[in-house]
Design a protein around this motif. Structure first.
Motif, PDB file in Angstrom:
ATOM      1  N   VAL A   1       1.833   6.820  -6.699  1.00 37.02           N
ATOM      2  CA  VAL A   1       0.837   7.815  -7.111  1.00 37.02           C
ATOM      3  C   VAL A   1       1.398   9.223  -6.931  1.00 37.02           C
ATOM      4  O   VAL A   1       1.286  10.080  -7.809  1.00 37.02           O
ATOM      5  CB  VAL A   1      -0.462   7.645  -6.294  1.00 37.02           C
ATOM      6  CG1 VAL A   1      -1.373   8.843  -6.478  1.00 37.02           C
ATOM      7  CG2 VAL A   1      -1.170   6.369  -6.714  1.00 37.02           C
ATOM      8  N   LEU A   2       2.045   9.452  -5.766  1.00 42.65           N
ATOM      9  CA  LEU A   2       2.589  10.785  -5.494  1.00 42.65           C
ATOM     10  C   LEU A   2       3.660  11.158  -6.515  1.00 42.65           C
ATOM     11  O   LEU A   2       3.647  12.240  -7.073  1.00 42.65           O
ATOM     12  CB  LEU A   2       3.188  10.839  -4.082  1.00 42.65           C
ATOM     13  CG  LEU A   2       2.164  10.870  -2.956  1.00 42.65           C
ATOM     14  CD1 LEU A   2       2.857  10.641  -1.618  1.00 42.65           C
ATOM     15  CD2 LEU A   2       1.409  12.182  -2.948  1.00 42.65           C
TER      16      LEU A   2
ATOM     17  N   LEU B   1      -8.310   4.715   1.821  1.00 42.08           N
ATOM     18  CA  LEU B   1      -7.224   5.672   2.070  1.00 42.08           C
ATOM     19  C   LEU B   1      -6.484   5.987   0.764  1.00 42.08           C
ATOM     20  O   LEU B   1      -6.202   7.147   0.445  1.00 42.08           O
ATOM     21  CB  LEU B   1      -6.246   5.063   3.087  1.00 42.08           C
ATOM     22  CG  LEU B   1      -5.136   5.981   3.580  1.00 42.08           C
ATOM     23  CD1 LEU B   1      -5.715   7.123   4.397  1.00 42.08           C
ATOM     24  CD2 LEU B   1      -4.142   5.175   4.417  1.00 42.08           C
ATOM     25  N   LEU B   2      -6.230   4.926   0.003  1.00 42.87           N
ATOM     26  CA  LEU B   2      -5.519   5.093  -1.270  1.00 42.87           C
ATOM     27  C   LEU B   2      -6.321   5.964  -2.229  1.00 42.87           C
ATOM     28  O   LEU B   2      -5.787   6.874  -2.866  1.00 42.87           O
ATOM     29  CB  LEU B   2      -5.258   3.715  -1.897  1.00 42.87           C
ATOM     30  CG  LEU B   2      -4.512   3.726  -3.234  1.00 42.87           C
ATOM     31  CD1 LEU B   2      -3.108   4.284  -3.046  1.00 42.87           C
ATOM     32  CD2 LEU B   2      -4.428   2.330  -3.813  1.00 42.87           C
TER      33      LEU B   2
ATOM     34  N   LEU C   1       0.834  -1.201   0.000  1.00 45.57           N
ATOM     35  CA  LEU C   1       0.000   0.000   0.000  1.00 45.57           C
ATOM     36  C   LEU C   1       0.876   1.261   0.000  1.00 45.57           C
ATOM     37  O   LEU C   1       0.661   2.200  -0.774  1.00 45.57           O
ATOM     38  CB  LEU C   1      -0.913  -0.002   1.224  1.00 45.57           C
ATOM     39  CG  LEU C   1      -1.817   1.232   1.339  1.00 45.57           C
ATOM     40  CD1 LEU C   1      -2.873   1.215   0.238  1.00 45.57           C
ATOM     41  CD2 LEU C   1      -2.476   1.288   2.698  1.00 45.57           C
TER      42      LEU C   1
ATOM     43  N   ASN D   1      -7.742   0.530   3.846  1.00 46.34           N
ATOM     44  CA  ASN D   1      -6.547   0.899   3.097  1.00 46.34           C
ATOM     45  C   ASN D   1      -6.886   1.336   1.684  1.00 46.34           C
ATOM     46  O   ASN D   1      -6.322   2.301   1.170  1.00 46.34           O
ATOM     47  CB  ASN D   1      -5.574  -0.283   3.045  1.00 46.34           C
ATOM     48  CG  ASN D   1      -4.873  -0.458   4.374  1.00 46.34           C
ATOM     49  OD1 ASN D   1      -4.888   0.453   5.207  1.00 46.34           O
ATOM     50  ND2 ASN D   1      -4.284  -1.615   4.581  1.00 46.34           N
TER      51      ASN D   1
ATOM     52  N   ILE E   1       1.038   4.237  -2.762  1.00 39.50           N
ATOM     53  CA  ILE E   1       0.843   5.658  -2.456  1.00 39.50           C
ATOM     54  C   ILE E   1       2.020   6.479  -2.986  1.00 39.50           C
ATOM     55  O   ILE E   1       1.837   7.507  -3.633  1.00 39.50           O
ATOM     56  CB  ILE E   1       0.683   5.866  -0.923  1.00 39.50           C
ATOM     57  CG1 ILE E   1      -0.646   5.255  -0.466  1.00 39.50           C
ATOM     58  CG2 ILE E   1       0.724   7.348  -0.574  1.00 39.50           C
ATOM     59  CD1 ILE E   1      -0.794   5.165   1.039  1.00 39.50           C
TER      60      ILE E   1
ATOM     61  N   ILE F   1      -6.169   9.562  -1.152  1.00 33.57           N
ATOM     62  CA  ILE F   1      -4.861  10.165  -1.467  1.00 33.57           C
ATOM     63  C   ILE F   1      -4.765  10.478  -2.958  1.00 33.57           C
ATOM     64  O   ILE F   1      -4.312  11.541  -3.359  1.00 33.57           O
ATOM     65  CB  ILE F   1      -3.714   9.246  -1.004  1.00 33.57           C
ATOM     66  CG1 ILE F   1      -3.656   9.255   0.522  1.00 33.57           C
ATOM     67  CG2 ILE F   1      -2.365   9.706  -1.565  1.00 33.57           C
ATOM     68  CD1 ILE F   1      -2.701   8.252   1.119  1.00 33.57           C
ATOM     69  N   CYS F   2      -5.252   9.534  -3.792  1.00 33.19           N
ATOM     70  CA  CYS F   2      -5.246   9.763  -5.248  1.00 33.19           C
ATOM     71  C   CYS F   2      -6.013  11.039  -5.575  1.00 33.19           C
ATOM     72  O   CYS F   2      -5.572  11.867  -6.359  1.00 33.19           O
ATOM     73  CB  CYS F   2      -5.896   8.605  -5.992  1.00 33.19           C
ATOM     74  SG  CYS F   2      -4.836   7.163  -6.056  1.00 33.19           S
TER      75      CYS F   2
ATOM     76  N   LYS G   1      -0.960  22.773 -21.301  1.00 38.24           N
ATOM     77  CA  LYS G   1      -1.192  21.349 -21.003  1.00 38.24           C
ATOM     78  C   LYS G   1      -2.574  20.911 -21.470  1.00 38.24           C
ATOM     79  O   LYS G   1      -2.750  19.784 -21.923  1.00 38.24           O
ATOM     80  CB  LYS G   1      -1.073  21.107 -19.499  1.00 38.24           C
ATOM     81  CG  LYS G   1       0.355  21.100 -19.000  1.00 38.24           C
ATOM     82  CD  LYS G   1       0.369  20.881 -17.498  1.00 38.24           C
ATOM     83  CE  LYS G   1       1.754  21.060 -16.939  1.00 38.24           C
ATOM     84  NZ  LYS G   1       1.765  21.031 -15.479  1.00 38.24           N
TER      85      LYS G   1
ATOM     86  N   GLN H   1      -3.363  19.014  -8.917  1.00 36.74           N
ATOM     87  CA  GLN H   1      -2.799  19.298 -10.229  1.00 36.74           C
ATOM     88  C   GLN H   1      -3.531  20.507 -10.786  1.00 36.74           C
ATOM     89  O   GLN H   1      -4.749  20.564 -10.712  1.00 36.74           O
ATOM     90  CB  GLN H   1      -3.035  18.120 -11.187  1.00 36.74           C
ATOM     91  CG  GLN H   1      -2.298  16.877 -10.789  1.00 36.74           C
ATOM     92  CD  GLN H   1      -0.813  17.093 -10.799  1.00 36.74           C
ATOM     93  OE1 GLN H   1      -0.296  17.719 -11.697  1.00 36.74           O
ATOM     94  NE2 GLN H   1      -0.145  16.617  -9.791  1.00 36.74           N
ATOM     95  N   PRO H   2      -2.823  21.477 -11.345  1.00 37.74           N
ATOM     96  CA  PRO H   2      -3.529  22.612 -11.909  1.00 37.74           C
ATOM     97  C   PRO H   2      -4.470  22.167 -13.019  1.00 37.74           C
ATOM     98  O   PRO H   2      -5.540  22.660 -13.182  1.00 37.74           O
ATOM     99  CB  PRO H   2      -2.415  23.491 -12.473  1.00 37.74           C
ATOM    100  CG  PRO H   2      -1.164  22.683 -12.451  1.00 37.74           C
ATOM    101  CD  PRO H   2      -1.371  21.563 -11.496  1.00 37.74           C
TER     102      PRO H   2
ATOM    103  N   VAL I   1      -4.123  14.183  -4.548  1.00 41.48           N
ATOM    104  CA  VAL I   1      -2.997  14.460  -5.459  1.00 41.48           C
ATOM    105  C   VAL I   1      -3.497  15.076  -6.750  1.00 41.48           C
ATOM    106  O   VAL I   1      -3.010  16.104  -7.201  1.00 41.48           O
ATOM    107  CB  VAL I   1      -2.210  13.160  -5.761  1.00 41.48           C
ATOM    108  CG1 VAL I   1      -1.267  13.358  -6.936  1.00 41.48           C
ATOM    109  CG2 VAL I   1      -1.414  12.746  -4.532  1.00 41.48           C
ATOM    110  N   PHE I   2      -4.505  14.453  -7.356  1.00 44.22           N
ATOM    111  CA  PHE I   2      -4.932  14.943  -8.662  1.00 44.22           C
ATOM    112  C   PHE I   2      -5.746  16.221  -8.577  1.00 44.22           C
ATOM    113  O   PHE I   2      -5.774  16.997  -9.519  1.00 44.22           O
ATOM    114  CB  PHE I   2      -5.649  13.838  -9.436  1.00 44.22           C
ATOM    115  CG  PHE I   2      -4.679  12.779  -9.883  1.00 44.22           C
ATOM    116  CD1 PHE I   2      -3.703  13.080 -10.825  1.00 44.22           C
ATOM    117  CD2 PHE I   2      -4.684  11.512  -9.330  1.00 44.22           C
ATOM    118  CE1 PHE I   2      -2.766  12.131 -11.219  1.00 44.22           C
ATOM    119  CE2 PHE I   2      -3.763  10.555  -9.723  1.00 44.22           C
ATOM    120  CZ  PHE I   2      -2.796  10.870 -10.664  1.00 44.22           C
TER     121      PHE I   2
ATOM    122  N   PHE J   1       2.937  14.104  -9.275  1.00 44.93           N
ATOM    123  CA  PHE J   1       3.666  15.367  -9.294  1.00 44.93           C
ATOM    124  C   PHE J   1       4.601  15.450 -10.487  1.00 44.93           C
ATOM    125  O   PHE J   1       4.955  16.524 -10.920  1.00 44.93           O
ATOM    126  CB  PHE J   1       4.401  15.587  -7.978  1.00 44.93           C
ATOM    127  CG  PHE J   1       3.461  15.949  -6.873  1.00 44.93           C
ATOM    128  CD1 PHE J   1       2.726  17.113  -6.950  1.00 44.93           C
ATOM    129  CD2 PHE J   1       3.261  15.113  -5.798  1.00 44.93           C
ATOM    130  CE1 PHE J   1       1.816  17.458  -5.953  1.00 44.93           C
ATOM    131  CE2 PHE J   1       2.357  15.439  -4.791  1.00 44.93           C
ATOM    132  CZ  PHE J   1       1.635  16.614  -4.872  1.00 44.93           C
TER     133      PHE J   1
END
Lengths: 199, 199
Positions: free
Chosen positions: A11-12, B11-12, A4, B8, A8, B15-16, B146, B23-24, B19-20, A16
């Motif tokens: 993905v990070l 959670l993943l 896991l 889990n 993560i 987090i995804c 982009k 992103q601008p 993160v996205f 980025f």
């Protein structure tokens, strides 16, 4: 759980990564630009600092003449633009911008020297795509990267950093920007440094 | 054990999303094609009232390109640092003058430029150097670039906007316009503006 954490991190990193790879590419170079990908932002140890006397050097230019820093001492301010390599993405979109702001350099009694570690024939072919450049294009090819090394901007793989040095008429370094190699230094920052030379 | 796996996974996913969301924009790999809708491209309303009038926009801080009051909007993705864009600038100015000098077209076709990776300062340099009269917008962080497939420059996209506000891309091509009269003729044909289509 380990899997896991790995997911993560993946993905990070990939997430980025998207945000850091954008660059402009002029169609003037057609499909001839080699993309080295995202590089370590800087990869050299500084040897000079603001306030230091600039080391002299002499390099061959595209016009067949050798150009030295010494010939401008007492006469002109000098900007040195080291770019990493010909035929690469960000470098190819940096000098053409300087080429249309000669009036700004002239207004600040400043000349520009563009230096790479490429050979003269490679520089000739590359800069031909940029139109007629008004500034000195100098080859630090042999001894390879010797001037870049003197200025502390030779990277471990033999290319130079993307770096700007602003030198006043006395030969004193007034500004150093060893920039993230993957990004183009904003023009306005350089112009502000030129304005400071007048004060 | 199942519950832990579920947590889990959640959670993943969270987090995804985080993160996205940060992103601008999501990069797209190809530019918009003919017949497609343009992705939502939001720009800051120009500070210059002449440019606001030209685009038929007055309210708010931002606008979408499809909100420009015109039957056809020509979008040039350019860069101040791009030698091809520099060489083509007089041709684009000719196109602008041709449209503005034609009372039957001046309210129907509008041109904007988006400076890929250019700051406001850099876009202003280009504007002044080439006396560009149509609005130019900075895209310092490559956000628009982009969204249109990280195209090389110059790249032209023409958008047909219908009376009901719907729109579609009618032209999408890499390279300069070269000959303004031929480019205009092509756009009129593609947009059917001369047959009473568009706004």
């Amino acid at each position: 759980m380990k899997r896991l954490i790995f997911l993560i991190l993946l993905v990070l990193v990939t997430g980025f990564g998207f945000a850091t790879t954008a660059f402009g590419r002029s169609e003037a170079f057609k499909g001839n630009i080699y993309n080295p990908g995202v590089l370590k932002p800087t990869d050299s140890a500084p040897k000079l600092k603001v306030g230091d006397k600039t080391p002299d050097f002499s390099l061959p230019g595209l016009d067949g003449e050798r150009v030295s820093l010494q010939q401008y001492i007492g006469k002109k301010n000098v900007v040195i633009s080291f770019v990493p390599a010909a035929w690469t993405p960000v470098c190819s979109d940096q000098w053409p911008g300087y080429n249309i702001v000669r009036d700004i350099f002239d207004a600040h009694e400043t000349i520009l020297m563009g230096i790479t570690v490429d050979s003269i024939p490679s520089l000739y072919a590359w800069t031909n795509q940029m139109g007629t450049l008004w500034f000195h294009v100098l080859s630090d090819f042999w001894p390879h990267g010797a001037v870049a090394d003197k200025f502390g901007v030779l990277r471990s793989d033999g290319i130079s950093e993307r770096a700007l040095f602003v030198i006043d008429k006395r030969g004193i370094i007034r500004y150093i920007d060893v920039h993230d190699i993957n990004k183009r230094p904003p023009l306005e920052v350089l112009v502000k440094e030129l304005e400071k030379l007048q004060k | 054990m199942r519950i832990i796996v579920k947590i889990n996974l959640h959670l993943l996913i969270i987090i995804c999303c985080i993160v996205f969301m940060h992103q601008p924009v999501m990069a797209r790999s190809n530019p918009p094609e003919k017949g497609e809708m343009l992705p939502d491209l939001t720009l800051a309303l120009p500070a210059n009232p002449v440019h606001r009038d030209y685009l038929g926009l007055s309210k708010g801080d931002t606008f979408k390109i499809s909100e420009i009051k015109a039957g056809v909007v020509i979008i040039e993705i350019f860069s101040m640092y791009c030698p091809y864009c520099q060489r083509d600038a007089p041709n684009v100015n000719s196109l602008f003058n041709m449209i503005e000098g034609n009372s039957g077209l001046k309210d129907k076709i509008k041109i904007i430029g988006i400076g890929a990776g250019n700051s406001s300062f850099e876009v202003d340099i280009f504007r002044k150097k080439y006396n560009v009269l149509f609005p130019l917008f900075p895209d310092n962080e490559f956000i628009i670039h982009k969204r249109v497939g990280e195209v090389r420059t110059p790249y032209f996209i023409a958008l047909k906007i219908n009376r009901d506000g719907s729109h579609k891309v009618i032209y999408s091509k890499l390279g300069g316009i070269e000959k303004a009269d031929q480019f205009l003729e092509l756009l009129l044909k593609l947009s059917e503006l001369d047959k009473g289509g568009g706004r």
